[in-house]
Structures are given as structure tokens and as C-alpha cells.
Design a protein around this motif. Structure first.
Motif, PDB file in Angstrom:
ATOM      1  N   ALA A  62      -1.769   2.844   3.533  1.00 50.92           N
ATOM      2  CA  ALA A  62      -1.317   4.231   3.750  1.00 50.92           C
ATOM      3  C   ALA A  62       0.218   4.230   3.802  1.00 50.92           C
ATOM      4  CB  ALA A  62      -1.969   4.859   4.977  1.00 50.92           C
ATOM      5  N   ILE A  63       0.806   4.637   4.920  1.00 50.96           N
ATOM      6  CA  ILE A  63       2.276   4.672   4.979  1.00 50.96           C
ATOM      7  C   ILE A  63       2.831   3.520   5.827  1.00 50.96           C
ATOM      8  CG2 ILE A  63       2.495   7.123   4.447  1.00 50.96           C
ATOM      9  CD1 ILE A  63       2.904   7.598   7.499  1.00 50.96           C
ATOM     10  N   GLY A  64       1.969   2.539   6.088  1.00 48.00           N
ATOM     11  CA  GLY A  64       2.472   1.305   6.713  1.00 48.00           C
ATOM     12  C   GLY A  64       2.335   1.209   8.213  1.00 48.00           C
ATOM     13  N   PHE A  65       1.691   2.212   8.841  1.00 50.55           N
ATOM     14  CA  PHE A  65       1.633   2.187  10.309  1.00 50.55           C
ATOM     15  C   PHE A  65       0.955   0.920  10.833  1.00 50.55           C
ATOM     16  CE2 PHE A  65      -0.476   2.851  14.355  1.00 50.55           C
ATOM     17  CZ  PHE A  65       0.558   3.320  15.136  1.00 50.55           C
ATOM     18  N   SER A  66      -0.259   0.636  10.362  1.00 47.80           N
ATOM     19  CA  SER A  66      -1.000  -0.508  10.941  1.00 47.80           C
ATOM     20  C   SER A  66      -0.348  -1.844  10.598  1.00 47.80           C
ATOM     21  CB  SER A  66      -2.472  -0.493  10.518  1.00 47.80           C
ATOM     22  OG  SER A  66      -2.580  -0.375   9.129  1.00 47.80           O
ATOM     23  N   ALA A  67       0.243  -1.950   9.401  1.00 47.55           N
ATOM     24  CA  ALA A  67       0.928  -3.209   9.050  1.00 47.55           C
ATOM     25  C   ALA A  67       2.104  -3.430  10.004  1.00 47.55           C
ATOM     26  CB  ALA A  67       1.399  -3.165   7.602  1.00 47.55           C
ATOM     27  N   LEU A  68       2.864  -2.368  10.249  1.00 46.70           N
ATOM     28  CA  LEU A  68       3.993  -2.487  11.182  1.00 46.70           C
ATOM     29  C   LEU A  68       3.494  -2.768  12.594  1.00 46.70           C
ATOM     30  CD1 LEU A  68       6.201   0.407   9.777  1.00 46.70           C
ATOM     31  CD2 LEU A  68       6.868  -2.011   9.922  1.00 46.70           C
ATOM     32  N   PHE A  69       2.410  -2.087  12.962  1.00 39.60           N
ATOM     33  CA  PHE A  69       1.830  -2.305  14.284  1.00 39.60           C
ATOM     34  C   PHE A  69       1.462  -3.783  14.454  1.00 39.60           C
ATOM     35  CE2 PHE A  69      -1.750  -2.725  17.129  1.00 39.60           C
ATOM     36  CZ  PHE A  69      -1.351  -1.996  18.241  1.00 39.60           C
ATOM     37  N   MET A  70       0.754  -4.336  13.460  1.00 37.06           N
ATOM     38  CA  MET A  70       0.326  -5.745  13.562  1.00 37.06           C
ATOM     39  C   MET A  70       1.528  -6.673  13.632  1.00 37.06           C
ATOM     40  SD  MET A  70      -3.150  -6.029  11.260  1.00 37.06           S
ATOM     41  CE  MET A  70      -2.621  -5.268   9.749  1.00 37.06           C
ATOM     42  N   SER A  71       2.582  -6.330  12.887  1.00 37.51           N
ATOM     43  CA  SER A  71       3.764  -7.200  12.860  1.00 37.51           C
ATOM     44  C   SER A  71       4.437  -7.293  14.233  1.00 37.51           C
ATOM     45  CB  SER A  71       4.770  -6.711  11.814  1.00 37.51           C
ATOM     46  OG  SER A  71       5.475  -5.585  12.311  1.00 37.51           O
ATOM     47  N   GLU A  72       4.247  -6.270  15.054  1.00 36.48           N
ATOM     48  CA  GLU A  72       4.867  -6.263  16.390  1.00 36.48           C
ATOM     49  C   GLU A  72       4.282  -7.349  17.292  1.00 36.48           C
ATOM     50  OE1 GLU A  72       7.355  -4.456  17.947  1.00 36.48           O
ATOM     51  OE2 GLU A  72       7.818  -3.828  15.902  1.00 36.48           O
ATOM     52  N   TYR A  73       2.995  -7.690  17.055  1.00 37.42           N
ATOM     53  CA  TYR A  73       2.302  -8.595  17.979  1.00 37.42           C
ATOM     54  C   TYR A  73       2.002  -9.954  17.357  1.00 37.42           C
ATOM     55  CZ  TYR A  73       2.158  -4.074  20.052  1.00 37.42           C
ATOM     56  OH  TYR A  73       2.559  -2.871  20.533  1.00 37.42           O
ATOM     57  N   ALA A  74       2.286 -10.087  16.052  1.00 39.27           N
ATOM     58  CA  ALA A  74       2.005 -11.335  15.341  1.00 39.27           C
ATOM     59  C   ALA A  74       3.106 -12.355  15.633  1.00 39.27           C
ATOM     60  CB  ALA A  74       1.934 -11.051  13.847  1.00 39.27           C
ATOM     61  N   PRO A  75       2.797 -13.669  15.439  1.00 41.30           N
ATOM     62  CA  PRO A  75       3.853 -14.677  15.621  1.00 41.30           C
ATOM     63  C   PRO A  75       5.015 -14.397  14.658  1.00 41.30           C
ATOM     64  CG  PRO A  75       1.693 -15.712  15.258  1.00 41.30           C
ATOM     65  CD  PRO A  75       1.508 -14.249  15.036  1.00 41.30           C
ATOM     66  N   LYS A  76       6.198 -14.906  15.006  1.00 37.98           N
ATOM     67  CA  LYS A  76       7.409 -14.637  14.210  1.00 37.98           C
ATOM     68  C   LYS A  76       7.269 -15.089  12.761  1.00 37.98           C
ATOM     69  CE  LYS A  76      11.294 -14.153  17.298  1.00 37.98           C
ATOM     70  NZ  LYS A  76      10.534 -14.039  18.566  1.00 37.98           N
ATOM     71  N   ILE A 106       6.542  -8.225   5.421  1.00 36.80           N
ATOM     72  CA  ILE A 106       5.377  -7.454   4.953  1.00 36.80           C
ATOM     73  C   ILE A 106       5.511  -7.252   3.439  1.00 36.80           C
ATOM     74  CG2 ILE A 106       4.031  -5.332   5.173  1.00 36.80           C
ATOM     75  CD1 ILE A 106       5.266  -4.907   7.947  1.00 36.80           C
ATOM     76  N   THR A 107       4.532  -7.741   2.693  1.00 37.91           N
ATOM     77  CA  THR A 107       4.542  -7.566   1.242  1.00 37.91           C
ATOM     78  C   THR A 107       3.511  -6.511   0.866  1.00 37.91           C
ATOM     79  OG1 THR A 107       5.089  -9.891   0.948  1.00 37.91           O
ATOM     80  CG2 THR A 107       4.200  -8.742  -0.975  1.00 37.91           C
ATOM     81  N   LEU A 108       3.982  -5.492   0.152  1.00 34.82           N
ATOM     82  CA  LEU A 108       3.056  -4.446  -0.296  1.00 34.82           C
ATOM     83  C   LEU A 108       2.644  -4.722  -1.727  1.00 34.82           C
ATOM     84  CD1 LEU A 108       1.612  -1.729  -0.085  1.00 34.82           C
ATOM     85  CD2 LEU A 108       3.772  -0.597  -0.419  1.00 34.82           C
ATOM     86  N   LEU A 109       1.357  -4.898  -1.959  1.00 31.42           N
ATOM     87  CA  LEU A 109       0.855  -5.084  -3.318  1.00 31.42           C
ATOM     88  C   LEU A 109       0.319  -3.738  -3.796  1.00 31.42           C
ATOM     89  CD1 LEU A 109      -0.986  -8.522  -2.924  1.00 31.42           C
ATOM     90  CD2 LEU A 109       1.362  -8.090  -3.670  1.00 31.42           C
ATOM     91  N   GLU A 110       0.874  -3.272  -4.909  1.00 32.23           N
ATOM     92  CA  GLU A 110       0.539  -1.935  -5.396  1.00 32.23           C
ATOM     93  C   GLU A 110      -0.587  -1.992  -6.411  1.00 32.23           C
ATOM     94  OE1 GLU A 110       4.094  -0.060  -6.903  1.00 32.23           O
ATOM     95  OE2 GLU A 110       5.314  -1.170  -5.465  1.00 32.23           O
ATOM     96  N   GLY A 111      -1.636  -1.214  -6.159  1.00 28.95           N
ATOM     97  CA  GLY A 111      -2.720  -1.147  -7.131  1.00 28.95           C
ATOM     98  C   GLY A 111      -4.065  -1.110  -6.431  1.00 28.95           C
ATOM     99  N   ASP A 112      -5.103  -1.141  -7.243  1.00 22.98           N
ATOM    100  CA  ASP A 112      -6.454  -1.068  -6.707  1.00 22.98           C
ATOM    101  C   ASP A 112      -6.857  -2.412  -6.116  1.00 22.98           C
ATOM    102  OD1 ASP A 112      -9.310  -0.868  -6.369  1.00 22.98           O
ATOM    103  OD2 ASP A 112      -9.179   0.922  -7.631  1.00 22.98           O
ATOM    104  N   ALA A 113      -7.346  -2.366  -4.885  1.00 27.25           N
ATOM    105  CA  ALA A 113      -7.740  -3.610  -4.207  1.00 27.25           C
ATOM    106  C   ALA A 113      -8.798  -4.368  -5.013  1.00 27.25           C
ATOM    107  CB  ALA A 113      -8.264  -3.290  -2.815  1.00 27.25           C
ATOM    108  N   ALA A 114      -9.620  -3.650  -5.768  1.00 26.69           N
ATOM    109  CA  ALA A 114     -10.661  -4.319  -6.559  1.00 26.69           C
ATOM    110  C   ALA A 114     -10.018  -5.331  -7.503  1.00 26.69           C
ATOM    111  CB  ALA A 114     -11.465  -3.290  -7.342  1.00 26.69           C
ATOM    112  N   ASP A 115      -8.889  -4.955  -8.138  1.00 25.27           N
ATOM    113  CA  ASP A 115      -8.199  -5.869  -9.065  1.00 25.27           C
ATOM    114  C   ASP A 115      -7.361  -6.890  -8.299  1.00 25.27           C
ATOM    115  OD1 ASP A 115      -9.161  -4.220 -11.100  1.00 25.27           O
ATOM    116  OD2 ASP A 115      -7.448  -2.862 -10.838  1.00 25.27           O
TER     117      ASP A 115
END
Ligand SMILES: C[S@@+](CC[C@H](N)C(=O)[O-])C[C@H]1O[C@@H](n2cnc3c(N)ncnc32)[C@H](O)[C@@H]1O
Length: 214
Positions: A62-76, A106-115
Motif C-alpha cells: 500500500a503506502i508503506g505503513f506496515s513496512a515502516l512499522f516493522m522496520s521500527e522494531y526489527a534489528p538494525k 526497505i526495498t519496494l518491488l513493483e509489480g504483481d506478486a504472482a510474478d
């Protein structure tokens, strides 16, 4: 005790989000972008603190909320890979990663997850895979997800109960939703009966499954 009372009580213990995530959550609500709710936030924060994953894969940025959220609590030294196909949301997610100075982790891969999922290499394996995309497609992603999961890795799948619709007989739901209904039941069955996984279904939020690789 009503479910609402219970939720209000439990909600009162929620932790404050960092300021920039609070703003992003507010923006998502105002613009109807679906993002993880507090119960999923609490669960992810707990799992990430406990498991200390070094590689996270998310399906549905989506707009990155959960990825950013996870990054806050993940190891460095954790790296997060996240997949999104909706062109309108991709630039917003990228902008949010840059603004938070997290574009390098955080790396954003653009496209359909199926591919994209079938093109990813399982060399290192992901320690945590968060499934938060189109629910009807989870079953098609499953083999690749298991292939990409590290030993002892964990799969977290959100919205598996589809606002309670999954409990209804398939005859009680509209034809349009019937396919998603069938596929989601198939997905839960596959997760709970696959010999490579141990899965628990949590009836919190909109239904969450946790599957650990044996
Ligand atoms: C519920 S939102 C993700 C919310 C995000 N995880 C968060 O909490 O901030 C689901 C997203 O998955 C994306 N999506 C759905 N199917 C997809 C697919 N097959 N490949 C890539 N992205 C997909 C949608 O465009 C949507 O933005």
C-alpha cells in the motif's frame, strides 16, 4: 462481556506509535487506504521483537505503513522487501520510505506478486513473511511463500476471516465473493494441513494465521 467492551478494554493498553507513523495512519484513514489495524500492529511488534528477523518479505505494501512499522522494531541489520502492484500507491510508498530515511533498508518491488514471488531466490530465505494483499490470491502464492521461507521462518496472514463472511455458507454470499470465499477456505485448509508447516488460527482483528516452518 460484549466484544466491543473487550476491544475497548484491550485497546486501552495499545502503545503509542512514533509520531511519523501516527500521521501516516491518519492519512491512510482519511484517504481510505487499508492498513494494518492496532491488533495486527501489536502482534507484528511482538513477533519481530521475539524472532528478530533479519529478512522480512511483505506482500502488499500500500503506502508503506506496515513496512515502516516493522522496520521500527526489527534489528538494525534487518532488510525488508515489500511488493506492490498498484501504480498510484507505489510513488507514495517510496516517498514515505525516503522521508523516514528508510529507503536503504526497505526495498519496494513493483509489480504483481504472482510474478515477483516466483522470480525471487530462496538463497537466504525470509525469516518472516507478511501476507497482506488480495485475499483471493493467497492460495496461489502459497507454494512460493513456503519455498522462500527460511527454516523456522514464520508466515503471518491477515484478514483471513473476511469480516466474518468466511463463516457463512457459500450459498449465503454473493456470486462475486464466492470465489474469494472458496479460495480463502482452501488457503486456511492448506496452511493447517501442510506437513511442512505448523499453523494456528487467531480469531483476533479480521482473523490472522501464524504458520511456522517445521
Ligand atoms: C491491505 S493493503 C496493504 C496494507 C499494508 N500492508 C499496510 O498495512 O500498510 C493491500 C495492498 O496489496 C496490493 N496488492 C493486492 N494484490 C496484489 C498483488 N497480486 N501483487 C502486488 N500487490 C498486490 C494492493 O494494491 C494493496 O495496496
Amino acid at each position: 462481556m460484549t466484544d466491543e467492551r473487550l476491544q475497548t478494554f484491550l485497546h486501552s493498553f495499545d502503545k503509542e506509535l512514533p509520531e511519523y507513523l501516527r500521521k501516516l495512519e491518519k492519512y491512510a484513514k482519511e484517504t481510505d487506504v487499508p492498513i494494518i489495524r492496532p491488533q495486527m500492529q501489536n502482534l507484528l511488534r511482538f513477533l519481530i521483537t521475539w524472532k528478530k528477523p533479519l529478512r522480512i518479505l511483505e506482500v502488499g505494501t500500500a503506502i508503506g505503513f506496515s513496512a515502516l512499522f516493522m522496520s521500527e522494531y526489527a534489528p538494525k541489520d534487518c532488510h525488508i522487501t515489500t511488493i506492490e502492484k498498484y501504480e498510484k500507491r507505489i510513488p507514495l510508498a517510496k516517498e514515505n520510505f525516503s522521508k523516514a530515511e528508510k529507503a536503504d533498508i526497505i526495498t519496494l518491488l513493483e509489480g504483481d506478486a504472482a510474478d515477483i514471488l516466483s522470480s525471487l531466490s530462496p538463497d537466504e530465505g525470509f525469516d518472516l513473511i507478511f501476507m497482506d494483499a488480495a485475499k483471493g490470491q493467497y492460495i496461489h502464492f502459497l507454494e512460493n511463500i513456503i519455498r522462500l521461507l527460511s527454516p523456522n521462518g514464520i508466515i503471518v496472514s491477515d484478514n483471513i476471516l473476511q469480516e466474518g463472511e468466511l463463516l457463512e455458507s457459500k450459498y449465503a454470499i454473493t456470486r462475486r465473493n464466492r470465489t474469494i470465499h472458496n479460495r480463502m477456505r482452501e488457503y486456511i485448509y492448506a496452511l493447517t494441513h501442510d506437513d511442512r508447516l505448523e499453523t494456528i488460527i487467531l480469531p483476533i482483528a479480521d482473523g490472522i494465521t501464524l504458520s511456522v516452518r517445521k
